[in-house]
Design a protein around this motif. Structure first.
Motif, PDB file in Angstrom:
ATOM      1  N   ALA A   1     -49.755   1.036 -24.655  1.00 42.83           N
ATOM      2  CA  ALA A   1     -50.897   1.616 -23.946  1.00 42.83           C
ATOM      3  C   ALA A   1     -52.139   1.641 -24.843  1.00 42.83           C
ATOM      4  CB  ALA A   1     -50.555   3.024 -23.474  1.00 42.83           C
ATOM      5  N   LEU A   2     -51.935   2.009 -26.141  1.00 46.92           N
ATOM      6  CA  LEU A   2     -53.067   2.068 -27.068  1.00 46.92           C
ATOM      7  C   LEU A   2     -53.654   0.670 -27.302  1.00 46.92           C
ATOM      8  CD1 LEU A   2     -54.810   3.777 -28.951  1.00 46.92           C
ATOM      9  CD2 LEU A   2     -53.093   3.444 -30.739  1.00 46.92           C
ATOM     10  N   ALA A   3     -52.783  -0.321 -27.505  1.00 52.13           N
ATOM     11  CA  ALA A   3     -53.257  -1.693 -27.721  1.00 52.13           C
ATOM     12  C   ALA A   3     -53.975  -2.214 -26.478  1.00 52.13           C
ATOM     13  CB  ALA A   3     -52.072  -2.594 -28.078  1.00 52.13           C
ATOM     14  N   LEU A   4     -53.413  -1.926 -25.299  1.00 48.37           N
ATOM     15  CA  LEU A   4     -54.022  -2.382 -24.051  1.00 48.37           C
ATOM     16  C   LEU A   4     -55.377  -1.719 -23.832  1.00 48.37           C
ATOM     17  CD1 LEU A   4     -53.395  -4.231 -21.626  1.00 48.37           C
ATOM     18  CD2 LEU A   4     -52.346  -2.255 -20.501  1.00 48.37           C
ATOM     19  N   ALA A   5     -55.464  -0.441 -24.167  1.00 50.27           N
ATOM     20  CA  ALA A   5     -56.737   0.281 -23.996  1.00 50.27           C
ATOM     21  C   ALA A   5     -57.833  -0.305 -24.873  1.00 50.27           C
ATOM     22  CB  ALA A   5     -56.548   1.764 -24.311  1.00 50.27           C
ATOM     23  N   MET A   6     -57.485  -0.667 -26.111  1.00 50.48           N
ATOM     24  CA  MET A   6     -58.484  -1.261 -27.001  1.00 50.48           C
ATOM     25  C   MET A   6     -58.879  -2.675 -26.556  1.00 50.48           C
ATOM     26  SD  MET A   6     -59.375   0.937 -29.287  1.00 50.48           S
ATOM     27  CE  MET A   6     -59.320   2.068 -27.880  1.00 50.48           C
TER      28      MET A   6
ATOM     29  N   HIS B   1     -61.668   2.214 -17.691  1.00 51.42           N
ATOM     30  CA  HIS B   1     -62.475   3.394 -17.358  1.00 51.42           C
ATOM     31  C   HIS B   1     -61.614   4.654 -17.359  1.00 51.42           C
ATOM     32  CE1 HIS B   1     -64.637   0.040 -15.180  1.00 51.42           C
ATOM     33  NE2 HIS B   1     -65.555   0.498 -15.992  1.00 51.42           N
ATOM     34  N   ALA B   2     -60.321   4.479 -16.973  1.00 53.16           N
ATOM     35  CA  ALA B   2     -59.419   5.640 -16.882  1.00 53.16           C
ATOM     36  C   ALA B   2     -58.038   5.257 -17.397  1.00 53.16           C
ATOM     37  CB  ALA B   2     -59.335   6.129 -15.441  1.00 53.16           C
ATOM     38  N   ILE B   3     -57.337   6.272 -17.939  1.00 58.74           N
ATOM     39  CA  ILE B   3     -55.955   6.094 -18.396  1.00 58.74           C
ATOM     40  C   ILE B   3     -55.131   7.226 -17.809  1.00 58.74           C
ATOM     41  CG2 ILE B   3     -54.397   6.107 -20.381  1.00 58.74           C
ATOM     42  CD1 ILE B   3     -56.603   4.937 -22.061  1.00 58.74           C
ATOM     43  N   ILE B   4     -54.015   6.859 -17.182  1.00 58.26           N
ATOM     44  CA  ILE B   4     -53.051   7.861 -16.688  1.00 58.26           C
ATOM     45  C   ILE B   4     -51.802   7.699 -17.548  1.00 58.26           C
ATOM     46  CG2 ILE B   4     -51.729   8.672 -14.701  1.00 58.26           C
ATOM     47  CD1 ILE B   4     -53.828   7.367 -12.899  1.00 58.26           C
TER      48      ILE B   4
ATOM     49  N   CYS C   1     -53.553  10.359 -26.419  1.00 55.22           N
ATOM     50  CA  CYS C   1     -54.866  10.930 -26.095  1.00 55.22           C
ATOM     51  C   CYS C   1     -55.647  11.209 -27.385  1.00 55.22           C
ATOM     52  CB  CYS C   1     -54.660  12.209 -25.298  1.00 55.22           C
ATOM     53  SG  CYS C   1     -56.195  12.930 -24.683  1.00 55.22           S
ATOM     54  N   GLN C   2     -54.982  11.803 -28.368  1.00 57.07           N
ATOM     55  CA  GLN C   2     -55.657  12.103 -29.638  1.00 57.07           C
ATOM     56  C   GLN C   2     -56.098  10.824 -30.364  1.00 57.07           C
ATOM     57  OE1 GLN C   2     -52.485  14.467 -31.328  1.00 57.07           O
ATOM     58  NE2 GLN C   2     -53.571  16.399 -30.954  1.00 57.07           N
ATOM     59  N   ALA C   3     -55.236   9.804 -30.332  1.00 59.52           N
ATOM     60  CA  ALA C   3     -55.570   8.539 -30.990  1.00 59.52           C
ATOM     61  C   ALA C   3     -56.790   7.890 -30.328  1.00 59.52           C
ATOM     62  CB  ALA C   3     -54.371   7.587 -30.938  1.00 59.52           C
ATOM     63  N   LEU C   4     -56.853   7.935 -29.021  1.00 60.91           N
ATOM     64  CA  LEU C   4     -57.992   7.342 -28.302  1.00 60.91           C
ATOM     65  C   LEU C   4     -59.280   8.115 -28.580  1.00 60.91           C
ATOM     66  CD1 LEU C   4     -56.304   6.513 -24.877  1.00 60.91           C
ATOM     67  CD2 LEU C   4     -57.243   4.868 -26.510  1.00 60.91           C
TER      68      LEU C   4
ATOM     69  N   GLU D   1     -64.712   3.940 -28.596  1.00 60.93           N
ATOM     70  CA  GLU D   1     -64.425   3.436 -27.256  1.00 60.93           C
ATOM     71  C   GLU D   1     -63.606   4.445 -26.450  1.00 60.93           C
ATOM     72  OE1 GLU D   1     -63.774   1.897 -30.034  1.00 60.93           O
ATOM     73  OE2 GLU D   1     -65.039   0.094 -30.072  1.00 60.93           O
ATOM     74  N   GLY D   2     -62.623   5.066 -27.115  1.00 62.69           N
ATOM     75  CA  GLY D   2     -61.754   6.002 -26.423  1.00 62.69           C
ATOM     76  C   GLY D   2     -62.477   7.241 -25.932  1.00 62.69           C
ATOM     77  N   ARG D   3     -63.543   7.637 -26.631  1.00 61.80           N
ATOM     78  CA  ARG D   3     -64.283   8.832 -26.210  1.00 61.80           C
ATOM     79  C   ARG D   3     -65.014   8.615 -24.878  1.00 61.80           C
ATOM     80  NH1 ARG D   3     -64.855   9.527 -31.873  1.00 61.80           N
ATOM     81  NH2 ARG D   3     -66.756   8.257 -31.988  1.00 61.80           N
ATOM     82  N   ARG D   4     -65.172   7.332 -24.469  1.00 61.82           N
ATOM     83  CA  ARG D   4     -65.847   7.055 -23.203  1.00 61.82           C
ATOM     84  C   ARG D   4     -64.864   6.906 -22.037  1.00 61.82           C
ATOM     85  NH1 ARG D   4     -69.266   3.631 -26.519  1.00 61.82           N
ATOM     86  NH2 ARG D   4     -68.096   1.772 -25.908  1.00 61.82           N
ATOM     87  N   MET D   5     -63.564   7.046 -22.320  1.00 61.73           N
ATOM     88  CA  MET D   5     -62.551   6.861 -21.273  1.00 61.73           C
ATOM     89  C   MET D   5     -62.185   8.198 -20.631  1.00 61.73           C
ATOM     90  SD  MET D   5     -60.092   4.166 -23.308  1.00 61.73           S
ATOM     91  CE  MET D   5     -60.776   2.725 -24.115  1.00 61.73           C
TER      92      MET D   5
END
Length: 632
Positions: free
Chosen positions: A349-354, A359-362, A376-379, A384-388
């Motif tokens: 999930a973390l690799a895919l998010a980067m 826009h959103a992660i469930i 959540c903490q890693a993002l 970039e993660g702070r905008r999700m």
């Protein structure tokens, strides 16, 4: 007898009276003069004021028109005749017997159309702007004529059109009256002497199915201008709820006349401003419209509200339970265009998010390898993660679980047993965040564009402040700045520095005999000749009137005198058209160079001035210096 012939002979059609009728009669005589027309116009103060205002509106000359005589000369007999006619009809037909015909609205629409045509005429040069004003003012005069001649029948026409607006008003007119407003208007305008170049486009511009004239033809341009002005007039009188749509259509249509969207706002705002000014002068109502930007803003706000719940999102669904993951993806796919990416563990999930920047992660709390809260903490530790928008999902959602989720940086909490509607509601925050980020990016781009435009404008202003507008040469202020720099450079290097003060001989006679326009033309040609004949390193400046300053760095007196003689010979050899004859100009030149006497730049220029005076005293058309001791 045909219907139109009967109407012409009946004497019931709208026609000019008083001063306008007198102008019409005088202009039809072969020996009519503009002086006669001006004398008749002067008997009507209201008409005089309107013609002077229009002449100043259309003029690009700095000196304003202040007299009726000048306004008449500037506009010409044909245009004055048409303007007098149009203004006469405005004054006569403010009210009438046709109950369904709004006379005030008709004139308000016609005035705005006239000003639209006039403004377009400054961009599309197919006719004089005053003629285009008249064309727009009278474009719909056939409607006024039908309402005047057939008040009851035209009332029925307007009511039928109101009941069936899908049918063009011309169809209703022909069904009941055997003619229409376009046909009748063209006949009337032809009788009033409207130039034939306008009648073809006026006949066809209301018909969207009419085949176009040859591309780039004058008739095509006029037809597009009429359509665009008519649409602008419709916009001016429209209700607030339909203005954004009309504005959008106008901007799209304006591109056919090479008016880019970025220029449309200023164009429309200027025309609307003129409309309010003219409405006060003619005592015609004009709607108080918001600015172009405000109308656009209203349109974009309505559009944004309609689309807020339909913004497609990129969503990562992270759940180690394959069944639950498929279920959430199916719920998200209902009635939406979201792009969904599944992930079976926290690391994936973390690799895919980067990679896809969703826009959103469930994310399920019990993810393998990296649980939902750690994900959540890693993002949140990345920019970039702070905008999700992060939603944490769990089987239980007690207070303790909610507290831990929010402390980890989650934006919301999703129970396992959730409906499609519940999921849609929880994603509203993500959609709103996307809107805010888009708006922020747009605002940032606009700020960058404004900053760039401001920098360009500042450079243009700086250039304008140092440039003589008539000749394009550096002005006196620039000349003194350049001379100061040249003086400093000469002081440091010990190299010579010379200046010339050049004056055109007998220039006052040119102005007095041929007028200031001829004088301005002479100054422009003389400036161009001096600049072309001067050496590349010399700077030619206009310092006032017919006087020029030439700055010659690294030049001693002898070289400056030779250069001055070359300038004098070049200008003397050039033939210029002054009035009706070809003539040559002569110049007198005073030359001075930096020496022990010329202790500063002001003394240097003063020495060159004294030498110029000596050249004038010695008979003009010559070069002189007061420093002969250095020359010999």
């Amino acid at each position: 007898m045909p219907q139109l012939e009967q109407l012409k002979l009946s004497g019931q059609l709208p026609s000019p009276r008083g001063v306008a009728l007198s102008i019409l009669e005088i202009s039809q005589r072969e020996n009519a003069t503009l002086s006669e027309i001006a004398r008749v116009v002067q008997t009507d103060p209201a008409l005089s004021g309107r013609l002077i205002k229009l002449a100043n509106t259309a003029s690009h000359i700095a000196r304003p028109v202040v007299s009726v005589q000048e306004a008449v000369v500037r506009q010409g007999m044909s245009t004055v005749r048409q303007l007098a006619l149009g203004f006469s009809l405005v004054d006569q037909y403010r009210n009438g017997a046709c109950r369904a015909f709004d006379y005030q609205e008709y004139w308000s629409h016609s005035l705005l159309m006239a000003l639209g045509m006039q403004a377009l005429g400054t961009r599309v040069h197919v006719a004089a702007t005053d003629e285009l004003f008249v064309c727009g003012l009278l474009a719909q005069v056939g409607q006024l004529a039908l309402a005047t001649v057939y008040p009851d029948e035209y009332h029925a026409v307007l009511m039928a059109h109101h009941a069936d607006p899908a049918q063009a008003i011309g169809v209703h007119e022909r069904a009941r009256l055997e003619t229409d407003h376009t046909e009748l208007g063209i006949v009337m305008m032809a009788d009033w002497g409207m130039p034939k170049v306008f009648t073809g486009p006026l006949t066809q511009y209301e018909n969207p199915d009419h085949p176009s004239y040859p591309h780039d033809s004058r008739a095509t341009s006029l037809m597009l201008m009429l359509r665009l002005s008519h649409r602008l007039a419709d916009l001016g009188l429209a209700n607030a709820d339909v203005r954004p749509k009309l504005l959008q259509e106008w901007v799209a249509q304006a591109s056919e006349l090479d008016i880019p969207p970025q220029d449309a706002g200023r164009f429309i705002d200027e025309v609307i401003h003129s409309w309010r000014e003219w409405s006060e002068l003619l005592k015609i109502p004009a709607t108080a419209l918001p600015s172009f930007a405000e109308i656009c803003h209203g349109h974009h706000e309505a559009e944004a509200e309609a689309k807020e719940s339909h913004i497609p999102l990129r969503i990562v669904v992270a759940d180690g339970n394959a069944f639950n993951c498929r279920k959430i993806m199916a719920l998200l796919a209902e009635d939406s265009e979201h792009t969904i990416y599944p992930a079976e563990n926290g690391h994936a999930a973390l690799a895919l998010a980067m990679e896809v920047l969703p826009h959103a992660i469930i994310a399920h709390v019990d993810l393998p390898l990296l649980d939902g809260l750690e994900l959540c903490q890693a993002l949140r530790a990345t920019e970039e993660g702070r905008r999700m928008h992060i939603l944490v999902m769990a089987d239980e959602h007690g207070e303790e679980q909610l507290t831990r989720a929010y402390e980890a940086g989650a934006d919301g909490y999703v129970p396992n047993a959730i409906s499609a509607q519940g999921l849609r509601i929880r994603l509203c925050g993500a959609q709103r965040l996307v809107q805010l980020q888009t708006a922020w990016e747009k605002d940032r781009m606009q700020l960058r564009q404004i900053a760039a435009e401001l920098a360009v404008a500042n450079r243009q202003l700086a250039t304008a402040a140092l440039t003589d507008p008539l000749t394009g040469l550096p002005n006196r202020r620039s000349a003194m700045d350049q001379l100061e720099q040249a003086w400093s450079a000469a002081s440091r290097s010990g190299l010579p520095l010379s200046v010339m003060v050049v004056d055109i001989d007998h220039f006052k006679q040119v102005n007095d005999s041929h007028g200031h326009a001829a004088g301005d033309r002479v100054l422009r040609e003389a400036a161009a000749t001096l600049r072309a004949a001067a050496r590349r390193e010399d700077s030619v400046c206009r310092i006032g009137g017919e006087e020029f300053l030439v700055i010659c760095p690294n030049t001693d007196l002898k070289s400056a005198m030779l250069s001055a003689e070359r300038l004098r010979a070049s200008l003397g050899a050039k033939q210029m058209t002054i009035g009706q004859t070809e003539q040559t100009l002569t110049i007198s030149i005073g030359v001075a160079t930096r020496d022990a006497v010329a202790s500063d730049m002001d003394v240097l220029v003063s020495l060159a001035d004294q030498a110029l005076y000596a050249a004038k005293e010695a008979g003009r058309n010559r070069t002189c210096t007061r420093q002969q001791r250095l020359f010999t």
